[in-house]
Scaffold this motif. Structure first.
Motif, PDB file in Angstrom:
ATOM      1  N   SER A 187       1.653  19.345  14.992  1.00 30.58           N
ATOM      2  CA  SER A 187       2.478  20.031  14.269  1.00 30.58           C
ATOM      3  C   SER A 187       2.607  21.760  14.677  1.00 30.58           C
ATOM      4  O   SER A 187       3.073  22.499  13.923  1.00 30.58           O
ATOM      5  N   ASP A 188       1.838  21.999  15.855  1.00 33.23           N
ATOM      6  CA  ASP A 188       2.042  23.072  16.585  1.00 33.23           C
ATOM      7  C   ASP A 188       3.240  23.299  17.075  1.00 33.23           C
ATOM      8  O   ASP A 188       3.734  22.783  17.949  1.00 33.23           O
ATOM      9  N   ASN A 189       3.973  24.364  16.577  1.00 34.66           N
ATOM     10  CA  ASN A 189       5.372  24.739  16.983  1.00 34.66           C
ATOM     11  C   ASN A 189       5.442  25.736  17.917  1.00 34.66           C
ATOM     12  O   ASN A 189       6.534  26.427  18.140  1.00 34.66           O
ATOM     13  N   LEU A 190       4.311  26.300  18.522  1.00 33.42           N
ATOM     14  CA  LEU A 190       4.515  27.200  19.882  1.00 33.42           C
ATOM     15  C   LEU A 190       3.984  26.610  20.969  1.00 33.42           C
ATOM     16  O   LEU A 190       4.964  26.397  21.989  1.00 33.42           O
ATOM     17  N   PHE A 191       2.923  25.868  21.022  1.00 30.37           N
ATOM     18  CA  PHE A 191       2.327  24.992  22.164  1.00 30.37           C
ATOM     19  C   PHE A 191       2.389  23.509  21.624  1.00 30.37           C
ATOM     20  O   PHE A 191       1.168  23.098  21.281  1.00 30.37           O
ATOM     21  N   PRO A 192       3.451  22.931  21.584  1.00 33.92           N
ATOM     22  CA  PRO A 192       3.326  21.471  20.956  1.00 33.92           C
ATOM     23  C   PRO A 192       2.667  20.362  21.583  1.00 33.92           C
ATOM     24  O   PRO A 192       2.117  20.712  22.939  1.00 33.92           O
ATOM     25  N   LEU A 193       2.614  19.277  21.101  1.00 37.30           N
ATOM     26  CA  LEU A 193       1.745  18.280  21.829  1.00 37.30           C
ATOM     27  C   LEU A 193       2.058  17.980  23.159  1.00 37.30           C
ATOM     28  O   LEU A 193       1.207  17.315  24.043  1.00 37.30           O
ATOM     29  N   ASP A 194       3.268  17.815  23.400  1.00 38.10           N
ATOM     30  CA  ASP A 194       3.759  17.676  24.865  1.00 38.10           C
ATOM     31  C   ASP A 194       3.153  18.385  26.128  1.00 38.10           C
ATOM     32  O   ASP A 194       2.793  17.940  27.247  1.00 38.10           O
ATOM     33  N   GLN A 195       2.640  19.611  25.662  1.00 35.73           N
ATOM     34  CA  GLN A 195       1.853  20.540  26.459  1.00 35.73           C
ATOM     35  C   GLN A 195       0.566  19.882  26.823  1.00 35.73           C
ATOM     36  O   GLN A 195      -0.061  19.985  27.697  1.00 35.73           O
ATOM     37  N   ALA A 196      -0.261  19.247  25.619  1.00 38.99           N
ATOM     38  CA  ALA A 196      -1.512  18.834  26.109  1.00 38.99           C
ATOM     39  C   ALA A 196      -1.418  17.498  26.913  1.00 38.99           C
ATOM     40  O   ALA A 196      -2.186  17.199  27.630  1.00 38.99           O
ATOM     41  N   ILE A 197      -0.280  16.600  26.417  1.00 40.03           N
ATOM     42  CA  ILE A 197      -0.154  15.382  27.117  1.00 40.03           C
ATOM     43  C   ILE A 197      -0.116  15.859  28.538  1.00 40.03           C
ATOM     44  O   ILE A 197      -0.410  15.186  29.604  1.00 40.03           O
ATOM     45  N   LYS A 198       0.885  16.747  28.918  1.00 38.77           N
ATOM     46  CA  LYS A 198       1.152  17.032  30.319  1.00 38.77           C
ATOM     47  C   LYS A 198      -0.144  17.525  31.014  1.00 38.77           C
ATOM     48  O   LYS A 198      -0.303  17.187  32.171  1.00 38.77           O
ATOM     49  N   ASN A 199      -0.728  18.235  30.276  1.00 36.53           N
ATOM     50  CA  ASN A 199      -2.280  19.034  30.961  1.00 36.53           C
ATOM     51  C   ASN A 199      -3.245  17.512  31.370  1.00 36.53           C
ATOM     52  O   ASN A 199      -3.772  17.506  32.309  1.00 36.53           O
ATOM     53  N   PHE A 200      -3.064  16.588  30.428  1.00 34.00           N
ATOM     54  CA  PHE A 200      -3.930  15.601  30.655  1.00 34.00           C
ATOM     55  C   PHE A 200      -3.659  14.449  31.484  1.00 34.00           C
ATOM     56  O   PHE A 200      -4.267  14.162  32.209  1.00 34.00           O
ATOM     57  N   ASP A 201      -2.082  14.349  31.662  1.00 34.48           N
ATOM     58  CA  ASP A 201      -1.631  13.303  32.509  1.00 34.48           C
ATOM     59  C   ASP A 201      -1.494  14.163  34.033  1.00 34.48           C
ATOM     60  O   ASP A 201      -1.569  13.172  35.042  1.00 34.48           O
ATOM     61  N   ARG A 202      -1.242  15.229  33.986  1.00 35.84           N
ATOM     62  CA  ARG A 202      -0.813  15.990  35.467  1.00 35.84           C
ATOM     63  C   ARG A 202      -1.746  16.944  35.839  1.00 35.84           C
ATOM     64  O   ARG A 202      -1.886  17.123  37.091  1.00 35.84           O
ATOM     65  N   ALA A 203      -2.676  17.584  35.220  1.00 39.20           N
ATOM     66  CA  ALA A 203      -3.624  18.472  35.674  1.00 39.20           C
ATOM     67  C   ALA A 203      -4.862  18.051  35.847  1.00 39.20           C
ATOM     68  O   ALA A 203      -5.796  18.750  36.344  1.00 39.20           O
ATOM     69  N   LEU A 204      -4.929  16.796  35.728  1.00 38.50           N
ATOM     70  CA  LEU A 204      -6.473  16.138  35.950  1.00 38.50           C
ATOM     71  C   LEU A 204      -6.425  15.142  36.864  1.00 38.50           C
ATOM     72  O   LEU A 204      -5.240  14.058  36.908  1.00 38.50           O
ATOM     73  N   THR A 205      -7.230  14.761  37.508  1.00 43.71           N
ATOM     74  CA  THR A 205      -7.618  13.688  38.442  1.00 43.71           C
ATOM     75  C   THR A 205      -7.777  12.419  37.572  1.00 43.71           C
ATOM     76  O   THR A 205      -8.044  12.632  36.447  1.00 43.71           O
ATOM     77  N   ASP A 206      -7.284  11.289  38.182  1.00 42.23           N
ATOM     78  CA  ASP A 206      -7.696   9.913  37.589  1.00 42.23           C
ATOM     79  C   ASP A 206      -9.297  10.076  37.139  1.00 42.23           C
ATOM     80  O   ASP A 206      -9.533   9.484  35.839  1.00 42.23           O
TER      81      ASP A 206
END
Length: 502
Positions: free
Chosen positions: A266-285
């Motif tokens: 429910s964060d409407n500055l840094f919403p959940l999609d930002q965390a999902i992108k960090n988790f999916d794109r910023a980390l190795t498998d």
């Protein structure tokens, strides 16, 4: 007194400032050492010259040259300052960790101006702090000049974690951080502050005011231009381009360390999609298999009134995994820095709290089902929200949905705001977890196929309820940044793709 404390806490949480609970009278507070460390000079014309980064060093009572301890860096939210009160980090000290709390550039006692986690400035500041920590004779080492290291903090206090780790990775091919725990922070500042280049004006104005003395001349000029034009200035696009994991991920860099990601759905500055992108794109498998993503209802969470939203506050998933986030974070670091038995579960998965207060654990947040919708027409610049039924409950969704449609725009720079909502009818449908996403058509458009990303959410739609697509010509989170001219948007051949949980 209670109401004043609640108000202070609410403001601190909204700004991403850590709120430290009082310690019991029986605890033995540890007095920190306060140190200022030379870092890269400031180049902004408002305050050029040498810069010191000031820190408070908390050494655990058990640590010595013969019994060395790992260290957790800590830093504050935007507009805040470091934590230096004795006993503030007692639970970590008692567990055998040292803590170093940092005044970031432009804040507290540190010099310079805030470049908002720029690798050339804040990135170098973090590296210099790590060099200092590595020289303390009670700090555990992986090798020469390589301390056993984690990090704490939320919002801006999560941003420094990523800029420090990625700047080291960019410069040397590796980072000295052994694990991170960023909370309510961003993947891309441009995406967060101005999604689709529509300014999240309510938050941008609040953040500008909170950091008034720390801003660079570029930010001052860009804010004035944005207020005058209603657009996200090109100068800000350039200023923030390097300042987050998106810059590094797009260059092929990924962190290969465990990360505990905690984000407010429910964060409407840094919403959940930002965390999902960090988790999916910023980390190795490999790193992701050792990492956790926790979505909770909170963070920078202003109530959505137009269109009306709702969410039950709390952190059901941290409760489910470890009895609460504080315990989860501590155990995460005990397992990754102290070699404690690996008892935490759920690594590599998404743990998302629903708008109603439950916890969903899923292996994917991608759309899994499609629903055909009728044609939709909305005014722009002014008008009332409308809710278009997608499906009846029972239904559970968790992840990032989107809408595909043939879009016609009947005005210049047309903007509308989209979200999923739940209710028993269009009249009482409320936006899930207080988030909307803007769609923008810069010119008159007589029909172009578009994919419109909706806010990432988690919700259970019960028997007797329905899931709706809410379309609104205005949003209070984007106040004064709706369409530039009156007109309308028409969506035809509409399909909603949803992350439906079996």
């Amino acid at each position: 007194m209670r109401s004043l404390l609640s108000l202070a806490t609410s403001i601190a949480v909204a700004a991403g400032v850590a709120v430290i609970a009082p310690i019991p009278a029986s605890a033995q507070p540890i007095e920190p050492d306060d140190v200022c460390i030379p870092s890269v000079p400031e180049t902004d014309p408002l305050e050029p010259g040498p810069v010191d980064i000031c820190v408070s060093v908390f050494k655990p009572a058990s640590a010595s040259k013969a019994n060395r301890a790992p260290v957790l860096l800590h830093s504050h939210g935007w507009g805040g300052s470091r934590t230096s009160e004795p006993g503030s980090f007692q639970r970590y000290l008692d567990a055998g960790f040292g803590v170093v709390s940092i005044d970031q550039r432009g804040f507290g006692e540190s010099g310079g101006k805030a470049h908002v986690e720029d690798p050339a400035f804040e990135g170098q500041d973090v590296i210099n702090v790590i060099d200092y920590v590595a020289g303390l004779d009670w700090v555990k080492q992986n090798g020469r000049n390589d301390p056993v290291l984690g990090a704490l903090g939320g919002s801006y206090g999560g941003g420094y974690q990523f800029v420090g780790a990625f700047t080291e990775l960019m410069e040397t091919g590796r980072t000295r951080f052994d694990a991170l725990a960023p909370q309510i922070t961003w993947y891309s500042l441009n995406e967060s502050l101005a999604p689709n280049e529509v300014v999240r004006s309510t938050w941008v104005s609040a953040l500008y005011a909170a950091g008034l003395d720390a801003h660079t001349s570029t930010v001052h000029a860009g804010f004035a231009e944005g207020i005058a034009t209603g657009d996200w200035p090109a100068s800000q696009d350039e200023f923030f381009a390097d300042n987050g994991p998106a810059f590094h991920a797009e260059a092929g860099r990924k962190l290969d360390i465990p990360v505990l990601v905690r984000q407010g759905i429910s964060d409407n500055l840094f919403p959940l999609d930002q965390a999902i992108k960090n988790f999916d794109r910023a980390l190795t498998d490999r790193a992701r298999r050792k990492s956790l993503l926790i979505g909770y209802n909170g963070g920078h969470a202003l109530p959505n009134v137009l269109p009306l939203g709702s969410a039950v506050s709390g952190d059901a998933c941290s409760e489910k995994l470890a009895g609460g986030y504080d315990e989860l974070e501590l155990r995460f670091y005990q397992e990754n820095l102290l070699g404690a038995p690996r008892e935490l579960t759920g690594h590599g998965r998404y743990h998302l709290m629903t708008s109603g207060g439950d916890c969903l654990t899923v292996d994917t947040v991608a759309p899994t089902a499609e629903f055909d919708l009728p044609d939709i027409t909305t005014t722009t610049a002014a008008g009332v929200p409308q809710a278009v039924k997608i499906a009846d409950g029972p239904l559970t969704i968790a992840g990032t949905p989107h809408v595909d449609a043939l879009v016609t725009a009947l005005g210049l720079d047309s903007r509308a705001f989209f979200a999923l909502s739940v209710g028993t009818s269009p009249a009482d449908a409320r936006v899930i977890q207080n988030n909307v996403m803007p769609h923008r058509e810069e010119s008159i458009n007589l029909g172009t196929r578009r994919s419109i990303e909706l806010p990432s959410v988690a919700a259970t739609i019960g028997e007797g309820e329905s899931l709706f697509l809410t379309v609104s010509p205005v949003s209070d989170m984007f106040a004064l940044h709706g369409s530039r001219t009156p007109g309308g948007l028409r969506l035809q051949d509409v399909t909603a793709s949803l992350p439906v949980v079996p």
